[in-house]
Design an enzyme around this catalytic site. Sequence first.
Site, PDB file in Angstrom:
ATOM      1  N   ASP A   1      58.251  26.934  72.748  1.00 20.96           N
ATOM      2  CA  ASP A   1      56.790  27.028  72.772  1.00 20.96           C
ATOM      3  C   ASP A   1      56.287  27.946  71.665  1.00 20.96           C
ATOM      4  OD1 ASP A   1      55.692  25.871  75.682  1.00 20.96           O
ATOM      5  OD2 ASP A   1      57.760  26.564  75.749  1.00 20.96           O
TER       6      ASP A   1
ATOM      7  N   GLU B   1      48.086  27.216  72.951  1.00 26.64           N
ATOM      8  CA  GLU B   1      48.315  27.680  74.323  1.00 26.64           C
ATOM      9  C   GLU B   1      48.940  29.061  74.423  1.00 26.64           C
ATOM     10  OE1 GLU B   1      50.022  25.969  78.542  1.00 26.64           O
ATOM     11  OE2 GLU B   1      50.531  24.928  76.698  1.00 26.64           O
TER      12      GLU B   1
ATOM     13  N   ASP C   1      49.069  21.994  71.524  1.00 27.88           N
ATOM     14  CA  ASP C   1      49.927  22.326  72.660  1.00 27.88           C
ATOM     15  C   ASP C   1      51.348  22.222  72.139  1.00 27.88           C
ATOM     16  OD1 ASP C   1      51.241  22.754  75.025  1.00 27.88           O
ATOM     17  OD2 ASP C   1      49.877  21.535  76.217  1.00 27.88           O
TER      18      ASP C   1
ATOM     19  N   VAL D   1      54.401  22.746  73.322  1.00 24.85           N
ATOM     20  CA  VAL D   1      55.296  21.957  74.170  1.00 24.85           C
ATOM     21  C   VAL D   1      54.507  21.597  75.417  1.00 24.85           C
ATOM     22  CG1 VAL D   1      57.475  21.840  75.425  1.00 24.85           C
ATOM     23  CG2 VAL D   1      57.354  23.154  73.308  1.00 24.85           C
ATOM     24  N   ASP D   2      53.900  20.438  75.412  1.00 24.41           N
ATOM     25  CA  ASP D   2      53.140  19.968  76.572  1.00 24.41           C
ATOM     26  C   ASP D   2      54.115  19.382  77.578  1.00 24.41           C
ATOM     27  OD1 ASP D   2      50.882  19.316  78.110  1.00 24.41           O
ATOM     28  OD2 ASP D   2      50.936  17.264  77.367  1.00 24.41           O
TER      29      ASP D   2
ATOM     30  N   THR E   1      56.179  21.718  79.624  1.00 26.97           N
ATOM     31  CA  THR E   1      57.334  22.607  79.472  1.00 26.97           C
ATOM     32  C   THR E   1      58.319  22.453  80.622  1.00 26.97           C
ATOM     33  OG1 THR E   1      55.937  24.202  78.294  1.00 26.97           O
ATOM     34  CG2 THR E   1      58.044  25.004  79.103  1.00 26.97           C
TER      35      THR E   1
ATOM     36  N   SER F   1      53.470  15.490  80.903  1.00 25.17           N
ATOM     37  CA  SER F   1      52.787  15.709  79.634  1.00 25.17           C
ATOM     38  C   SER F   1      51.916  14.543  79.182  1.00 25.17           C
ATOM     39  CB  SER F   1      53.805  16.031  78.532  1.00 25.17           C
ATOM     40  OG  SER F   1      54.442  14.858  78.067  1.00 25.17           O
TER      41      SER F   1
ATOM     42  N   LYS G   1      51.875  10.259  78.904  1.00 17.86           N
ATOM     43  CA  LYS G   1      51.101   9.247  79.636  1.00 17.86           C
ATOM     44  C   LYS G   1      50.115   8.532  78.713  1.00 17.86           C
ATOM     45  CE  LYS G   1      50.039  12.509  82.605  1.00 17.86           C
ATOM     46  NZ  LYS G   1      51.128  13.492  82.512  1.00 17.86           N
TER      47      LYS G   1
ATOM     48  N   LYS H   1      43.954  11.284  86.803  1.00 17.05           N
ATOM     49  CA  LYS H   1      44.285  12.657  87.177  1.00 17.05           C
ATOM     50  C   LYS H   1      43.096  13.289  87.883  1.00 17.05           C
ATOM     51  CE  LYS H   1      46.010  17.105  85.581  1.00 17.05           C
ATOM     52  NZ  LYS H   1      46.373  17.965  84.434  1.00 17.05           N
TER      53      LYS H   1
ATOM     54  N   ASP I   1      45.456  19.887  76.292  1.00 17.77           N
ATOM     55  CA  ASP I   1      46.225  18.977  77.139  1.00 17.77           C
ATOM     56  C   ASP I   1      45.758  17.533  77.033  1.00 17.77           C
ATOM     57  OD1 ASP I   1      48.018  20.829  78.252  1.00 17.77           O
ATOM     58  OD2 ASP I   1      46.538  21.482  79.720  1.00 17.77           O
TER      59      ASP I   1
END
Length: 464
Positions: A135, A160, A227, A229-230, A232, A372, A375, A389, A401
């Site tokens: 990250d 982030e 981001d 590492v979306d 994690t 993450s 999608k 969501k 995100d």
Amino acid sequence: MPLNCSSLVFRVPHILGQTRITNTKKLTSTTYIGNCFPKHRKETPQNKSFHIVSQLKFNQNYSSSSSSSSSVMEDHRNLALSSPGPEKYSKELDVAVRAVQMACSLCQKVQESLISKANSPVHSKDDNSPVTVADWSVQATVSWILSESFGRRNVSMLAEEDVQSLSKTDATGLLDAVVKTVNDCLTEAPLFGLKGPETPLGSSDVLEAISRCNSNRGPTGRFWALDPVDGTLGFVRGDQYAVALALIEDGDVVLGVLGCPNYPMKKEWLSYHHRYHRIISKLTPPASESWDKGCVIYARKGSGEAWMQPLCQKNKLLAWPNSAIPVRVSSIDNPALATFCEPVEKSNSSHSFTAGLAHSVGLRKQPLRVYSMVKYAAIARGDAEIFMKFARTGYREKIWDHAAGVIIMQEAGGVVTDAGGSPLDFSKGIYLEGLDRGIIACSGAKLHEKIIRAVDASWNSSCL
């Protein structure tokens, strides 16, 4: 049981043969506008002026790698086709894709280390979400690349991670690991068509690069949203995650890049379990040219196009945009035939509500549960049709995100709004303010309208 794409990590054969081509006329040449989007054109006297104009030159990197970097640059010319009037944001997209490719390479190496070492460090932030060396390292690397490419004064970023944990007196070992990871990655910059630093970055350089990502831009101005590492949690489990980078200007997302290191180039490889491929790859390592483990998807606002390319193979030069193929959303508009995505973790979304909603609209297929922004990638390239969501009370969606995934999906032909049908608002800083209940992303307007109506009909009876 839902199909948990989150538990799939693959090595995928490099097959690019099934590209959608809507124009069946004979094409005699291909030009690349702004190095990003292939445009097929017939050869004419006018476009003969589209010519090869430059060869990137790079300084030598660290002394330990200068000879290898020099030989690489001697053996390869990074050629691009130029046009008299380059598309808007073409340079920004060019650098962004290369930076994300580099970041994915970094993440793959760190993830392999996490999987092979049971005691590899995974830290927790104040909200108990996990954070790793990857990250911080990705954030520092991308921040440094953008600043060097466009000038530090011209780059504002919002990302982030912060430097608080790394700056503690007892975090020396962690900081050293991040610095090493960043420098190892930047040493390979010439492989990705970028210029690395002349000397290795020090701890202060890395901390500064991370801390610069604190832009508070709102409805005016330009900034990058990252981001690093979306997903994690998926990353530390050896599953799905994404590197997400978007450029936002005057409140609008104008370009987005999603690096999905564990998402296969071809949908049929979703059915293979990652542990099987991990074992097989160790026993009989395949030729690097025949396997693609992941992909990078990107788009620019107003282009009406989204493109996908395989990840750059280890120690290979990035062949881009020659390796890119167009992606498009599915044409399915019947909910009974659609596949919908939802987050893996129940803490991030109400599975019970989406399950009831899916049943009410006639969805028959099991959900594709994915960590993450993968999608968004899945819908953009036609692997699924719906993403819903509905966060639990008190959870606030952050712009990093969603920004990259939203613009990619929209340019690929999809529709993304809140549950009230309003576009997502990226002009209010860190959070998506004014969000009506949740987020609904669909492969087309007709399907989106049906889902919106179903949400309205089911909402009052839900227990969110």
